[in-house]
Motif scaffolding. Structure first.
Motif, PDB file in Angstrom:
ATOM      1  N   GLY A   1      32.154  14.430   1.130  1.00 41.51           N
ATOM      2  CA  GLY A   1      31.590  14.490  -0.223  1.00 41.51           C
ATOM      3  C   GLY A   1      31.663  15.907  -0.664  1.00 41.51           C
ATOM      4  O   GLY A   1      31.827  16.441  -1.536  1.00 41.51           O
ATOM      5  N   ILE A   2      31.103  16.936   0.315  1.00 43.43           N
ATOM      6  CA  ILE A   2      31.137  18.372  -0.164  1.00 43.43           C
ATOM      7  C   ILE A   2      32.287  18.704  -0.270  1.00 43.43           C
ATOM      8  O   ILE A   2      32.636  19.499  -1.304  1.00 43.43           O
ATOM      9  CB  ILE A   2      30.409  19.140   1.011  1.00 43.43           C
ATOM     10  CG1 ILE A   2      28.544  18.680   1.014  1.00 43.43           C
ATOM     11  CG2 ILE A   2      30.336  20.607   1.045  1.00 43.43           C
ATOM     12  CD1 ILE A   2      28.063  19.177   2.153  1.00 43.43           C
ATOM     13  N   ILE A   3      33.321  18.699   0.623  1.00 38.31           N
ATOM     14  CA  ILE A   3      34.632  19.187   0.620  1.00 38.31           C
ATOM     15  C   ILE A   3      35.387  18.576  -0.763  1.00 38.31           C
ATOM     16  O   ILE A   3      35.940  19.521  -1.440  1.00 38.31           O
ATOM     17  CB  ILE A   3      35.642  18.841   1.903  1.00 38.31           C
ATOM     18  CG1 ILE A   3      34.873  19.566   3.086  1.00 38.31           C
ATOM     19  CG2 ILE A   3      36.983  19.203   1.806  1.00 38.31           C
ATOM     20  CD1 ILE A   3      35.557  19.262   4.376  1.00 38.31           C
TER      21      ILE A   3
ATOM     22  N   PHE B   1      29.146  10.418  -1.331  1.00 38.68           N
ATOM     23  CA  PHE B   1      28.020  10.541  -1.928  1.00 38.68           C
ATOM     24  C   PHE B   1      26.973   9.601  -2.193  1.00 38.68           C
ATOM     25  O   PHE B   1      25.775   9.451  -2.123  1.00 38.68           O
ATOM     26  CB  PHE B   1      27.885  11.815  -3.035  1.00 38.68           C
ATOM     27  CG  PHE B   1      27.821  13.170  -2.437  1.00 38.68           C
ATOM     28  CD1 PHE B   1      27.901  13.320  -0.948  1.00 38.68           C
ATOM     29  CD2 PHE B   1      28.024  14.181  -3.427  1.00 38.68           C
ATOM     30  CE1 PHE B   1      28.034  14.674  -0.670  1.00 38.68           C
ATOM     31  CE2 PHE B   1      28.177  15.467  -2.936  1.00 38.68           C
ATOM     32  CZ  PHE B   1      28.065  15.786  -1.562  1.00 38.68           C
ATOM     33  N   ALA B   2      27.699   8.399  -2.829  1.00 45.36           N
ATOM     34  CA  ALA B   2      26.986   7.239  -3.257  1.00 45.36           C
ATOM     35  C   ALA B   2      26.528   6.535  -1.626  1.00 45.36           C
ATOM     36  O   ALA B   2      25.715   5.861  -1.745  1.00 45.36           O
ATOM     37  CB  ALA B   2      28.122   6.304  -3.690  1.00 45.36           C
ATOM     38  N   ILE B   3      27.604   6.676  -0.655  1.00 46.36           N
ATOM     39  CA  ILE B   3      27.285   5.993   0.519  1.00 46.36           C
ATOM     40  C   ILE B   3      25.972   6.934   1.369  1.00 46.36           C
ATOM     41  O   ILE B   3      25.044   6.169   1.710  1.00 46.36           O
ATOM     42  CB  ILE B   3      28.431   6.006   1.485  1.00 46.36           C
ATOM     43  CG1 ILE B   3      29.354   5.029   1.089  1.00 46.36           C
ATOM     44  CG2 ILE B   3      27.902   5.967   2.945  1.00 46.36           C
ATOM     45  CD1 ILE B   3      30.657   5.281   1.777  1.00 46.36           C
TER      46      ILE B   3
ATOM     47  N   SER C   1      21.484   6.102  -4.585  1.00 45.40           N
ATOM     48  CA  SER C   1      22.999   6.180  -4.407  1.00 45.40           C
ATOM     49  C   SER C   1      23.557   6.729  -5.676  1.00 45.40           C
ATOM     50  O   SER C   1      24.601   7.644  -5.629  1.00 45.40           O
ATOM     51  CB  SER C   1      23.232   4.905  -4.169  1.00 45.40           C
ATOM     52  OG  SER C   1      24.835   4.898  -4.041  1.00 45.40           O
ATOM     53  N   LEU C   2      23.066   6.369  -6.900  1.00 41.37           N
ATOM     54  CA  LEU C   2      23.944   6.765  -8.171  1.00 41.37           C
ATOM     55  C   LEU C   2      23.528   8.150  -8.503  1.00 41.37           C
ATOM     56  O   LEU C   2      24.630   8.882  -8.677  1.00 41.37           O
ATOM     57  CB  LEU C   2      23.229   5.837  -9.271  1.00 41.37           C
ATOM     58  CG  LEU C   2      23.773   6.337 -10.803  1.00 41.37           C
ATOM     59  CD1 LEU C   2      25.060   6.197 -10.840  1.00 41.37           C
ATOM     60  CD2 LEU C   2      22.957   5.511 -11.712  1.00 41.37           C
ATOM     61  N   LEU C   3      22.177   8.977  -8.151  1.00 44.92           N
ATOM     62  CA  LEU C   3      21.876  10.094  -8.496  1.00 44.92           C
ATOM     63  C   LEU C   3      22.709  11.059  -7.433  1.00 44.92           C
ATOM     64  O   LEU C   3      23.236  12.122  -8.075  1.00 44.92           O
ATOM     65  CB  LEU C   3      20.455  10.187  -8.367  1.00 44.92           C
ATOM     66  CG  LEU C   3      19.787   9.604  -9.463  1.00 44.92           C
ATOM     67  CD1 LEU C   3      18.223   9.836  -9.169  1.00 44.92           C
ATOM     68  CD2 LEU C   3      19.986  10.366 -10.796  1.00 44.92           C
ATOM     69  N   THR C   4      22.799  10.662  -6.372  1.00 44.47           N
ATOM     70  CA  THR C   4      23.687  11.415  -5.386  1.00 44.47           C
ATOM     71  C   THR C   4      25.122  11.542  -5.681  1.00 44.47           C
ATOM     72  O   THR C   4      25.640  12.619  -5.529  1.00 44.47           O
ATOM     73  CB  THR C   4      23.374  10.946  -3.871  1.00 44.47           C
ATOM     74  OG1 THR C   4      22.211  10.565  -3.631  1.00 44.47           O
ATOM     75  CG2 THR C   4      23.954  12.006  -2.962  1.00 44.47           C
ATOM     76  N   ALA C   5      25.776  10.475  -6.143  1.00 44.17           N
ATOM     77  CA  ALA C   5      26.984  10.457  -6.479  1.00 44.17           C
ATOM     78  C   ALA C   5      27.352  11.491  -7.692  1.00 44.17           C
ATOM     79  O   ALA C   5      28.446  11.904  -7.662  1.00 44.17           O
ATOM     80  CB  ALA C   5      27.375   8.958  -6.679  1.00 44.17           C
ATOM     81  N   ILE C   6      26.409  11.113  -8.628  1.00 42.37           N
ATOM     82  CA  ILE C   6      26.789  11.789 -10.053  1.00 42.37           C
ATOM     83  C   ILE C   6      25.992  12.969 -10.417  1.00 42.37           C
ATOM     84  O   ILE C   6      26.360  13.790 -11.307  1.00 42.37           O
ATOM     85  CB  ILE C   6      26.664  10.825 -11.250  1.00 42.37           C
ATOM     86  CG1 ILE C   6      25.138  10.532 -11.455  1.00 42.37           C
ATOM     87  CG2 ILE C   6      27.339   9.580 -10.829  1.00 42.37           C
ATOM     88  CD1 ILE C   6      24.697   9.769 -12.694  1.00 42.37           C
ATOM     89  N   GLY C   7      25.090  13.377  -9.467  1.00 41.77           N
ATOM     90  CA  GLY C   7      24.262  14.384  -9.849  1.00 41.77           C
ATOM     91  C   GLY C   7      25.026  15.851  -9.783  1.00 41.77           C
ATOM     92  O   GLY C   7      24.952  16.668 -10.883  1.00 41.77           O
ATOM     93  N   GLY C   8      25.748  16.070  -8.966  1.00 39.90           N
ATOM     94  CA  GLY C   8      26.648  17.286  -8.909  1.00 39.90           C
ATOM     95  C   GLY C   8      27.596  17.441  -9.990  1.00 39.90           C
ATOM     96  O   GLY C   8      27.613  18.441 -10.893  1.00 39.90           O
TER      97      GLY C   8
END
Length: 202
Positions: free
Chosen positions: A11-13, A103-105, A125-132
């Protein structure tokens, strides 16, 4: 290496590249490019860790910083910033999709590890995926993709429900998560290709 660590690294990469491409597309200077990449790569994970009452990963490990810096150097060397018509190109869509799904995972796994209920797992899951991506878009004055894009945030919600269901019937392991990851990426790419959208009121 655990499944959570793998999901975080992927996710970071992916989001670092996504942030880089958006920054170049918006004609930001070199500092703006770094800020965009770092926000996209780390924003969602930091929100996730704070909600889960954990010290953010980037404050306890040097690997995330090294990954982003290395990714930016590689992106510049391979001239990814020369891609025209950015948001219609596979490079951006694919990296953004991989970051979103990874990031959702990771958000769902952290929530389950913290004994969150079903609503907590879905929201984290949603906040992690869309937060950045949302933080990046707000900083560079764009409407966040989750508010208007084709089936974007819905992918994270679907993935979280699949992980909850899988955990109820099977042991969550790397093979299970890899299958969910592949499904999420394919679903997002199909949604993009076919221009699926959630209904609007206008």
């Amino acid at each position: 290496m655990t499944a959570l660590e793998i999901a975080d690294i992927v996710g970071i990469i992916s989001f670092a590249i996504s942030g880089f491409l958006i920054a170049v597309h918006m004609k930001l200077d070199i500092l703006g490019i770094f800020i965009s990449s770092f926000l996209t790569a780390f924003g969602g994970g930091m929100v996730r860790d704070v909600i889960a009452n954990k010290t953010p990963y980037i404050f306890t490990n040097n690997l995330p910083i090294i990954l982003v810096l290395s990714t930016l150097i590689i992106a510049i060397v391979f001239k990814l910033h020369k891609i025209p018509d950015l948001e219609g190109k596979l490079a951006f869509v694919l990296t953004d999709t991989i970051g979103l799904v990874s990031f959702a995972i990771s958000g769902a796994l952290i929530a389950m590890k913290s004994d969150f209920n079903m609503i907590g797992i879905v929201l984290l899951s949603l906040l992690t995926a869309i937060g950045g991506g949302t933080l990046r878009d707000v900083v560079i004055n764009r409407i966040p993709a989750v508010l208007m894009s084709d089936f974007y945030g819905a992918i994270a919600i679907i993935i979280s429900f699949i992980i909850i269901a899988a955990d109820s019937f099977y042991e969550i392991n790397k093979i299970t998560l890899l299958s969910i990851f592949i499904f999420g990426v394919i679903l997002r790419l199909i949604a993009y290709k076919k221009r699926w959208h959630l209904p609007t009121l206008s």
